[in-house]
Design a protein around this motif. Structure first.
Motif, short mmCIF file in Angstrom:
data_model
loop_
_atom_site.label_atom_id
_atom_site.label_comp_id
_atom_site.label_asym_id
_atom_site.label_seq_id
_atom_site.Cartn_x
_atom_site.Cartn_y
_atom_site.Cartn_z
N ALA A 67 -0.33 5.18 12.41
CA ALA A 67 -1.07 6.47 12.79
C ALA A 67 -0.01 7.42 12.36
N ASP A 68 1.28 7.58 12.26
CA ASP A 68 2.10 8.63 11.99
C ASP A 68 1.83 8.96 10.37
N GLU A 69 1.69 7.82 9.41
CA GLU A 69 1.53 8.20 8.18
C GLU A 69 0.09 8.89 7.87
N ASN A 104 -8.06 10.23 1.03
CA ASN A 104 -9.12 9.72 2.26
C ASN A 104 -8.90 8.33 1.90
N ALA A 105 -8.73 7.56 0.84
CA ALA A 105 -8.75 6.37 0.61
C ALA A 105 -7.40 5.89 0.93
N THR A 106 -6.27 6.54 1.00
CA THR A 106 -4.83 6.38 1.40
C THR A 106 -4.78 6.28 2.78
N ILE A 107 -5.63 7.50 3.48
CA ILE A 107 -5.52 7.72 4.96
C ILE A 107 -6.11 6.46 5.65
N ALA A 108 -7.32 5.69 4.98
CA ALA A 108 -8.00 4.75 5.41
C ALA A 108 -7.15 3.47 5.30
N MET A 109 -6.43 3.42 4.33
CA MET A 109 -5.27 2.22 4.09
C MET A 109 -4.46 2.25 5.28
N TYR A 110 -3.76 3.33 5.64
CA TYR A 110 -2.93 3.51 6.40
C TYR A 110 -3.42 3.23 8.16
N GLY A 122 0.94 -1.07 -0.01
CA GLY A 122 -0.10 0.00 0.00
C GLY A 122 0.83 1.32 -0.08
N THR A 123 2.06 1.08 0.72
CA THR A 123 2.92 2.47 0.67
C THR A 123 3.58 2.43 -0.80
N ALA A 124 3.73 1.59 -1.39
CA ALA A 124 4.41 1.53 -2.62
C ALA A 124 3.12 2.39 -3.79
N LEU A 125 2.07 1.90 -3.28
CA LEU A 125 0.76 2.39 -4.11
C LEU A 125 0.78 3.95 -3.98
#
Length: 560
Positions: A185-187, A173-179, A153-156
Motif C-alpha cells: 500500500a505504501d508504494e 497505473n500498471a505499476t500501481i496495480a502491480m504493487y 516488479g520493484t526492480a522493473l
C-alpha cells in the motif's frame, strides 16, 4: 491489441498507447500488395493453418526477414485463441525483430497461462539492440502482478524510472496495480500521490492495495473522495469489505450501488452472496438471485458456486440443489460448485446425497480435490460412519492422487471421536506427518466431552492450549468435560486459568433476518449489581422469569 492493463481498465474515451498494427501509409500498402502471400496474410488469413502456409511462402521468398512482413505474422499469431508460441518463435528466430514484435508477443504471453514466459522474453529483449519503451512495461507489470513477483516488479519499476518512462500514465497505473497485487500500500499510494489529475484507474488500484494491506477504512476514504466511479471501483470497494469480513458494510454498499443506478458485475454479486451466506441472510440472498435472473446476468462457475454456497449456509438446501442441478444440466457446474453442494449436504445430515454426488464426479469429467474430500469426510463423520471415513481418507492418495492435509486429518479425528473411538482418534493424531493444530486437538476434545473421557480430554485440552493459547474454546470444553464428570472444582479451576491468561470467552451469537435486515444478538454475562443499575430500563416479571426490555435500548443492552 491494447495492453492487458489498458484493456482491463481504460474507459471508452481513453486512447490506448499500443501502436497501430502497421502505419497506414501508401508505401507500406504498396509493399503489402507487391507480394501475393503478404496480400493474403493481410486480407484473407483466417486460421493458424492458413498462417503457417503463408509464412512458409514468405520464408521461401525471403520476405519473412522483413520487419513489416514478420510483424504481420506475429500480430496474427498473438491474437486471441491463436498460437502465441508460434509468434514467439518468429521473434526469437528473426534477425532483427523490431519493438512492435517484442511488445506484441510480451503482451500476449503476459495475458496467457504462463506469464513467466513474458518475463523470459523480456530478458532476451534486453540483450537485443531494441530498448524497452512505454508500451513494453504495462504488460510486464501485469505479468509480475500475476506471478506475485514483488521484488522483481520493484526492480522493473526502477528500470522504467531509469529509462524515463515511469511517468507515462499507463506505465504508472500498471505499476500501481502491480504493487496493489501484493498489498504494498505504501508504494502504491506514493505513486498515486504523483497523479497530477484525477485518474479512476489509479484510484481503483489504490483501493485494492489498501484493502489487501488491511487498511479498509483508508480504501473507503479514497472511494468517497472520487468524483467519478466505474463499476470496477464499486467492485474493488465491495471486495475490500468482503475480504475484511465486514458483511454489513458490503450489503450497505450494494444498496448504495443500486440507488446510484450502477449495474453490478459478477464479482460484486459473488461478494454480496458470500456475505449473505455468512450472515444467514436468506431473504437478501434470494433477492440477489432474483436480480441475476431478472437482469440476465451471465451465469458462470463463480456465480453458481456462490449461489449454492449461500443457499446451503442459509439452510435452504433444496434451493441450493435446484440451482446446482440447473447449472449441471447446462454445463456450468465446475468442481467448486460440486464441492459446495456436497459440503452443504454433508453439514445438513444428507450424507447419502453427498456421497452419491461424489460417485458421479468422474462421469462428468471431474477429478476430486482436497476440498472434495473435506466434504466427503464431513458427510461420513456427521452421520456416525467412521469406517467409511477411514476408507475415504485412505483412498485420497492411493486412488485420487490427493495428499491429505491437516484439515483432512482433523475431519478423520472428528469422525472417530464422534463415534466414541477416542483412542483411535488420538492414534491418528500421533501418526500425523505434520504437527497437529488446535483444531485437530479440539475435535478430539469435543469427542471426549461427548463421551465423558476426562483423562484424555485433559490431555487434549493441554495440547490445544499449547497450540493456541488465545483460543477460548479449549478452556471451555475442558471445563465442560470436568463438570460433566462431577468435578466442578477442577472445572472452575480451568476457567480461573483462562481468566489469568487473559483469554476471553467468545460470546454466543444468534442472528435473525426480518424484512431483509439481519439483526445480531450477542449473549453477554451480567452481574447482579449491573442488573440493579439497569432497573430503570427493565421490568422484571419474577413469577414467570420473564425479562421485558423497554423501548429505550440505546443506553444499556444485555443483548446487542
Amino acid at each position: 491489441m491494447a495492453p492487458l492493463y489498458v484493456r482491463a481498465c481504460s474507459s471508452p474515451n481513453q486512447s490506448p498507447t499500443a501502436a497501430p498494427l502497421l502505419p497506414s501509409s501508401a508505401s507500406i500498402s504498396a509493399f503489402i500488395a507487391s507480394d501475393p502471400a503478404l496480400t493474403l496474410l493481410h486480407t484473407r488469413c483466417a486460421s493458424m493453418a492458413h498462417l503457417r502456409q503463408l509464412h512458409a511462402a514468405l520464408v521461401k521468398s525471403g520476405l519473412a526477414k522483413d520487419p513489416i512482413a514478420a510483424s504481420r505474422a506475429v500480430a496474427f499469431c498473438a491474437g486471441p485463441g491463436r498460437d502465441v508460441a508460434y509468434a514467439e518463435r518468429i521473434v526469437r528466430h528473426h534477425p532483427k525483430p523490431n519493438s512492435f514484435m517484442w511488445n506484441t508477443v510480451i503482451r500476449a504471453l503476459s495475458d496467457g497461462a504462463a506469464p513467466e514466459a513474458a518475463v523470459a522474453l523480456f530478458v532476451d529483449m534486453l540483450s537485443s539492440p531494441v530498448t524497452p519503451d512505454r508500451r513494453t512495461f504495462p504488460s510486464l507489470f501485469a505479468a509480475y502482478a500475476r506471478l506475485g513477483g514483488g521484488r522483481d516488479g520493484t526492480a522493473l519499476h526502477g528500470m522504467a524510472l531509469k529509462l524515463g518512462v515511469a511517468g507515462d500514465a499507463y506505465v504508472r497505473n500498471a505499476t500501481i496495480a502491480m504493487y496493489a497485487s501484493r498489498g504494498a500500500a505504501d508504494e502504491a499510494t506514493a505513486l498515486f500521490a504523483r497523479c497530477a489529475e484525477f485518474d479512476v484507474v489509479a484510484c481503483n488500484s489504490v483501493i485494492v492495495a489498501l484493502a489487501r494491506a488491511g487498511r479498509v477504512d483508508g480504501a473507503r476514504a479514497v472511494f468517497d473522495g472520487m468524483p467519478d466511479r466505474t463499476v470496477a471501483t464499486w467492485s474493488a470497494m465491495v471486495s475490500a469489505y468482503a475480504r475484511a469480513s465486514r458483511c454489513s458494510e458490503v450489503l450497505a454498499l450494494f444498496s448504495e450501488m443500486q440507488a446510484d443506478g450502477v449495474e453490478p458485475n459478477a464479482n460484486v454479486l459473488v461478494s454480496v452472496l458470500g456475505c449473505c451466506a455468512s450472515l444467514g441472510a436468506l431473504e437478501q440472498g434470494a433477492w440477489v438471485h432474483a436480480y441475476i435472473d431478472r437482469h440476465g446476468v451471465a451465469m458462470n462457475a463463480l456465480v453458481v458456486t456462490a449461489l449454492v454456497d449461500m443457499y446451503c449456509k442459509c439452510g435452504s438446501i433444496h434451493k441450493a440443489r435446484e440451482v446446482f442441478e440447473t447449472a449441471r444440466s447446462q454445463g456450468l457446474a465446475k468442481l467448486a460448485s460440486w464441492n459446495s453442494m456436497m459440503q452443504g449436504l454433508a453439514v445438513h445430515g444428507q450424507w447419502r446425497e453427498a456421497v452419491a454426488l461424489f460417485s458421479e464426479l468422474e462421469s462428468y469429467g471431474l477429478n476430486p480435490d482436497n476440498v472434495t474430500f473435506i466434504a466427503v469426510l464431513t458427510a461420513y463423520g456427521h452421520s456416525g460412519m467412521p469406517d467409511e471415513a477411514k476408507a475415504a481418507f485412505a483412498s485420497m492418495a492411493s486412488e485420487h492422487n490427493v495428499v491429505p492435509g491437516i484439515e483432512h486429518y482433523g475431519c478423520l479425528v472428528d469422525a472417530l471421536a464422534r463415534a466414541g473411538r477416542l483412542q483411535e482418534a488420538e492414534d491418528v493424531i500421533q501418526a500425523m506427518p505434520m504437527a497437529p493444530d488446535a483444531a485437530v486437538w479440539g475435535a478430539l476434545l469435543s469427542g471426549c466431552r461427548l463421551h465423558g473421557d476426562t483423562e484424555l480430554g485433559a490431555r487434549a485440552a493441554r495440547e490445544a492450549v499449547r497450540c493456541d493459547p488465545r483460543d477460548s474454546s479449549a478452556y471451555v470444553l475442558a471445563a465442560s468435560v470436568l463438570a460433566r464428570e462431577g468435578d466442578a472444582g477442577r472445572g472452575a479451576g480451568v476457567r480461573g486459568q483462562m481468566r489469568e491468561a487473559g483469554v476471553g470467552k467468545v460470546p454466543g451469537c444468534s442472528m435473525i433476518e426480518v424484512n431483509g435486515v439481519v439483526h445480531e444478538f450477542l449473549l453477554m454475562r451480567i452481574t447482579l449489581i449491573s442488573m440493579l443499575k439497569l432497573g430503570k430500563k427493565f421490568h422484571f416479571h419474577t413469577s414467570n422469569m420473564n425479562l421485558s426490555l423497554k423501548q429505550e435500548q440505546d443506553t444499556f443492552d444485555i443483548l446487542s
